[in-house]
Design a protein around this motif. Structure first.
Motif, mmCIF file in Angstrom:
data_model
loop_
_atom_site.group_PDB
_atom_site.id
_atom_site.type_symbol
_atom_site.label_atom_id
_atom_site.label_comp_id
_atom_site.label_asym_id
_atom_site.label_seq_id
_atom_site.Cartn_x
_atom_site.Cartn_y
_atom_site.Cartn_z
ATOM 1 N N ALA A 1 0.831 -1.205 0.000
ATOM 2 C CA ALA A 1 0.000 0.000 0.000
ATOM 3 C C ALA A 1 0.865 1.254 0.000
ATOM 4 O O ALA A 1 0.592 2.222 -0.729
ATOM 5 C CB ALA A 1 -0.929 -0.008 1.210
ATOM 6 N N VAL B 1 -5.214 3.920 -3.007
ATOM 7 C CA VAL B 1 -5.252 2.607 -2.376
ATOM 8 C C VAL B 1 -6.603 2.396 -1.714
ATOM 9 O O VAL B 1 -7.039 3.202 -0.885
ATOM 10 C CB VAL B 1 -4.131 2.458 -1.333
ATOM 11 N N ILE C 1 -5.569 -5.461 -1.152
ATOM 12 C CA ILE C 1 -5.795 -4.056 -1.481
ATOM 13 C C ILE C 1 -6.040 -3.940 -2.980
ATOM 14 O O ILE C 1 -5.663 -4.819 -3.758
ATOM 15 C CB ILE C 1 -4.603 -3.145 -1.087
#
Length: 266
Positions: free
Chosen positions: A204, A214, A232
């Motif tokens: 991230a 993100v 993610i």
């Protein structure tokens, strides 16, 4: 992240499968103020049973992945039997599985359109177009009936108008507003193992350094297992640039842990 939310009956909560946002279900509809909610949705097995009761003299057959697996026909085999009413799922969009019919009904089209995926409306439009093709031309008696609550949705209206451009224009407006493809590129990063949290946090941070947006992380569970991973979604202008940053993290993952990258996930 503006994706659709699902209601989890066991937890009495609404949750976004993409970004992980969770909340108590609303007491009233935020749009119209109604408070009389109904939980909808039915599987093909339940539908077959109800159709059998409604039309006792009709032969009702079901064709879905469970039936195909049980009969060993595979996804390219013919329908299980000659029947009067044929109940199928998404697998019915496969042309090889379609018996000749002149009436096709699509139940709960809202469920197709409102899936928690930015491509849901696009996939729904293609599936509905396939169903219209299955029914055949109206001049030969073909009919397609779509059950829905949002008949004005552009995926439905484009089908009614037989105008793919109508769908594309409106869908692209929504994609542009939310910065989804083709106005951005997506990378899905999934970390598993004892160091999953530190791996996904590093991924991230690498995404943010390159200017990517993100979404997450969210916990995900591998199908059929109790193994939980972290995931993610990165929205970026150049997936190659972001992927190169993530590659070092992937290569340096500690033993027993893994980072999986999926560019342009489907």
């Amino acid at each position: 992240c503006e994706a659709g939310m699902v209601f989890e009956r066991s937890k009495r909560a609404v949750r976004c499968p993409r970004c992980g946002h969770s909340a108590d279900p609303p007491d009233v509809c935020p749009s119209c103020g109604a408070h009389d909610f109904r939980l909808v949705g039915a599987g093909s097995e339940r539908l077959q049973e109800q159709l059998g009761k409604a039309f006792p003299s009709a032969r009702v057959a079901r064709m879905d992945p469970d039936v195909l697996a049980r009969e060993g026909g595979g996804e390219s085999g013919p329908p299980a039997e000659d029947c009067d009413i044929y109940v199928t799922t998404w697998i019915g969009t496969k042309e090889a599985l379609r018996p000749p019919v002149s009436l096709v009904g699509v139940l709960d089209a809202d469920g197709l359109i409102r899936r928690p995926n930015f491509r849901a409306a696009e996939n729904a439009f293609h599936a509905l177009a396939e169903m219209a093709e299955w029914a055949g031309p109206a001049s030969s008696g073909g009919r397609l009936i779509i059950q829905c609550t949002d008949a004005g949705h552009h995926s439905i209206q484009a089908l009614v108008r037989a105008d793919p451009d109508y769908f594309a224009e409106r869908e692209l407006e929504l994609r542009a507003e939310l910065d989804y493809p083709p106005f951005s590129e997506l990378i899905r990063a999934t970390a598993s193992g004892p160091d999953a949290v530190s791996l996904i946090d590093a991924a991230a941070e690498a995404g943010r350094r390159t200017g990517a947006r993100v979404l997450g992380p969210v916990p995900v569970r591998e199908p059929g297992t109790n193994i939980e991973s972290r995931q993610i979604l990165l929205k970026c202008k150049d997936a190659k640039e972001v992927a190169s940053e993530l590659r070092d993290i992937l290569i340096g993952a500690p033993r027993g842990s893994m980072l999986h990258l999926d560019v342009d996930p489907r």
